[in-house]
Design an enzyme around this catalytic site. Structure first.
Site, PDB file in Angstrom:
ATOM      1  N   GLU A   1       0.849   5.565   0.615  1.00 34.73           N
ATOM      2  CA  GLU A   1       0.143   6.788   1.001  1.00 34.73           C
ATOM      3  C   GLU A   1       0.748   7.935   0.205  1.00 34.73           C
ATOM      4  OE1 GLU A   1      -2.506   6.858   2.886  1.00 34.73           O
ATOM      5  OE2 GLU A   1      -2.350   4.710   3.303  1.00 34.73           O
TER       6      GLU A   1
ATOM      7  N   HIS B   1      -5.118   4.375   7.742  1.00 34.55           N
ATOM      8  CA  HIS B   1      -4.583   4.977   6.517  1.00 34.55           C
ATOM      9  C   HIS B   1      -3.072   5.186   6.615  1.00 34.55           C
ATOM     10  CE1 HIS B   1      -8.422   5.548   4.528  1.00 34.55           C
ATOM     11  NE2 HIS B   1      -8.911   5.998   5.654  1.00 34.55           N
TER      12      HIS B   1
ATOM     13  N   ASP C   1       0.864  -1.183   0.000  1.00 36.50           N
ATOM     14  CA  ASP C   1       0.000   0.000   0.000  1.00 36.50           C
ATOM     15  C   ASP C   1       0.897   1.228   0.000  1.00 36.50           C
ATOM     16  OD1 ASP C   1      -2.782   1.311   0.589  1.00 36.50           O
ATOM     17  OD2 ASP C   1      -1.446   2.170   2.090  1.00 36.50           O
TER      18      ASP C   1
ATOM     19  N   ASP D   1      -2.469  -0.789   6.972  1.00 36.89           N
ATOM     20  CA  ASP D   1      -3.513  -1.059   5.984  1.00 36.89           C
ATOM     21  C   ASP D   1      -3.311  -2.405   5.285  1.00 36.89           C
ATOM     22  OD1 ASP D   1      -4.636   1.309   6.675  1.00 36.89           O
ATOM     23  OD2 ASP D   1      -4.451   2.268   4.715  1.00 36.89           O
TER      24      ASP D   1
END
Length: 499
Positions: free
Chosen positions: A18, A163, A16, A168
């Site tokens: 960000e 988040h 993941d 996550d």
């Protein structure tokens, strides 16, 4: 690159990123954090993890909106490495492995490729990709709501999404495990679990901060502030490096979710194969409840006209008066019910011509055949059923279901003028009442109720021969099960005309 790059890379890389949130047209995303875990595909346990904050080339890209989405401030990344400095590590983790993540095809994969392009290096390539948003929407359905990671986590009681990248991806893995377990249980006893379950009573379909957001896959991690799914109602939680619990791993399940066709015998299906949705899926679930009365243990003579009140002939139905609504069903789940002028719509049709006799091709979880036969459908019946299809399908779509709708009227190429319908004869668990349908035989004006002392489909074969005629009284039962939806016609009473 380390030596493992040349070896067989069987692990699944859940990852993941960000990013900043663009605030004006043409502005690009900037990576702020990368997190990944390597997972054994046979045990679904974490083997290795890596996460790091990333300092973007322009700190001014970290706007207030970006901070609201993920809690990453300019001060948090000012001393972090640049993407160039971590690119070899990211490449080694991802290249040649199966990539997995939530909405990664639309967002995370694109951001990784952009980041490598900006530093002039070749991007890693996967040998396969598992997007859990697409996979779970297809296999698990929208019973949990909008299928956002936060919604799925709330549905399974996994806590609040932070988040942050590493948190996550670990949450993503747990959500997949939970969904897979539910599907595994449902596939083993499809009649008992999720009977006509349309929407879970615990489903959350909207968040307070985004009451008009579209379904995820469109709204996740996009650049415009109003629809960004990274906005969080609650306070941001710090990332955690705790090792995750190894909860009920399911052997090789991720790599075995396919769309392969399987044997239609439910009792012999591989319960681990969640992709067993062939064209015969319509046959794999029967309404377990019936409205028929108990049959007496001895033969009886009747006029065959009792208990037929409330059944309408197709010509008596006003199409404009048909409506649909949700009603509570098994254990709080909901199903669609079709109404006519406010009353449950049930139909009767005289002298339906049997096209194909009793089918015993499909079995229930107890190993008993699911009985049905196919009859020609007159135009008046087709008109009503087509309208029911359209009304029920619209309500299904409006509720968030993305299941494939199967028309109740069967129209085959080359048989345009001969549409057919399938009528189901449900099983019951009562030894005195083996079938959930009252069956009568009409001969020379007299009508006799047939009584069956045991469950023996062979007894029905000579009654439903192709070319024979049947008066049918049946319910119209919408269903939505494992991504297949439609209307099932369940016979309540059948009067067979003797040849």
């Amino acid at each position: 690159m380390n030596s493992s790059s040349s070896e067989e890379r069987s692990e699944i890389a859940f990852f993941d990123v960000e990013t900043t949130v663009p605030t004006r047209p043409g502005q690009r995303f900037a990576l702020l954090e990368f997190g990944a875990i390597l997972v054994c595909p046979r045990k679904l346990v974490e083997l290795q993890s890596y996460s790091t904050l990333i300092k973007p080339a322009d700190l001014s890209l970290i706007s207030t909106l970006s901070v609201r989405c993920n809690g990453i401030t300019p001060d948090a990344v000012v001393s972090a490495p640049t993407f160039l400095q971590i690119s070899d590590r990211v490449y080694d983790l991802l290249h040649g492995r199966i990539w997995a993540g939530h909405n990664i095809i639309r967002f995370d994969c694109a951001r990784i490729r952009e980041a490598f392009a900006e530093i002039g290096k070749p991007a890693p390539e996967p040998k396969g990709t598992i997007d859990s948003l697409q996979l779970l929407t297809q296999k698990f359905g929208r019973r949990a709501g909008d299928m956002k990671m936060a919604t799925l986590a709330t549905y399974f009681g996994l806590g609040q999404q932070t988040h942050r990248s590493l948190d996550d991806v670990r949450m993503n893995l747990e959500v997949v495990k939970y969904c897979a377990t539910v599907l595994f249980l449902e596939s083993s006893l499809p009649d008992i679990f999720t009977a006509n379950s349309w929407v879970s009573p615990n489903a959350t379909t909207r968040s307070r901060s985004n009451a008009k957001s579209p379904p995820e896959g469109v709204g996740l991690k996009i650049s415009t502030p109003p629809s960004s799914s990274k906005l969080n109602d609650g306070p941001m939680l710090p990332p955690t490096n705790q090792e995750p619990e190894e909860k009920h791993p399911i052997l090789s399940l991720l790599t075995r979710i396919t769309a392969e066709e399987v044997e239609p015998n439910i009792a012999q299906r591989d319960p681990f194969n969640m992709g067993q949705l062939s064209s015969e899926m319509e046959e794999t679930f029967e309404m377990s409840s019936t409205e028929s009365s108990e049959m007496s243990p001895s033969a009886a003579v009747s006029d065959g006209n009792s208990d037929t009140a409330g059944f309408l002939e197709p010509d008596e139905v006003l199409i404009s008066s048909i409506s649909a609504s949700f009603v509570t069903f098994f254990r709080g789940s909901q199903r669609i019910q079709l109404l006519h002028e406010g009353f449950i719509l049930r139909l009767s049709c005289s002298r339906l011509k049997v096209r194909f006799g009793i089918s015993t091709k499909f079995l229930d979880h107890a190993g008993r055949p699911r009985l049905n036969f196919v009859a020609n459908a007159p135009q008046s019946l087709c008109k009503v059923l087509d309208a029911c299809d359209g009304i029920a399908q619209k309500l299904s779509l409006d509720s968030g279901s993305n299941s494939e709708w199967r028309p109740v009227v069967i129209r085959k190429n080359g048989f345009v003028n001969y549409p057919t319908v399938r009528l189901h004869i449900p099983n019951t668990i009562s030894r005195d009442n083996p079938y959930g349908t009252e069956i009568y035989q009409k001969d020379s004006g007299s009508v006799q109720k047939l009584v069956f002392s045991k469950y023996d489909p062979a007894e029905l074969d000579p009654l439903f021969t192709p070319g024979s005629f049947v008066d049918a009284f049946f319910s119209i039962d919408p269903y939505d099960y494992q991504q297949n939806a439609g209307i099932r016609l369940v016979a309540k009473k059948l009067i067979i005309h003797s040849n």
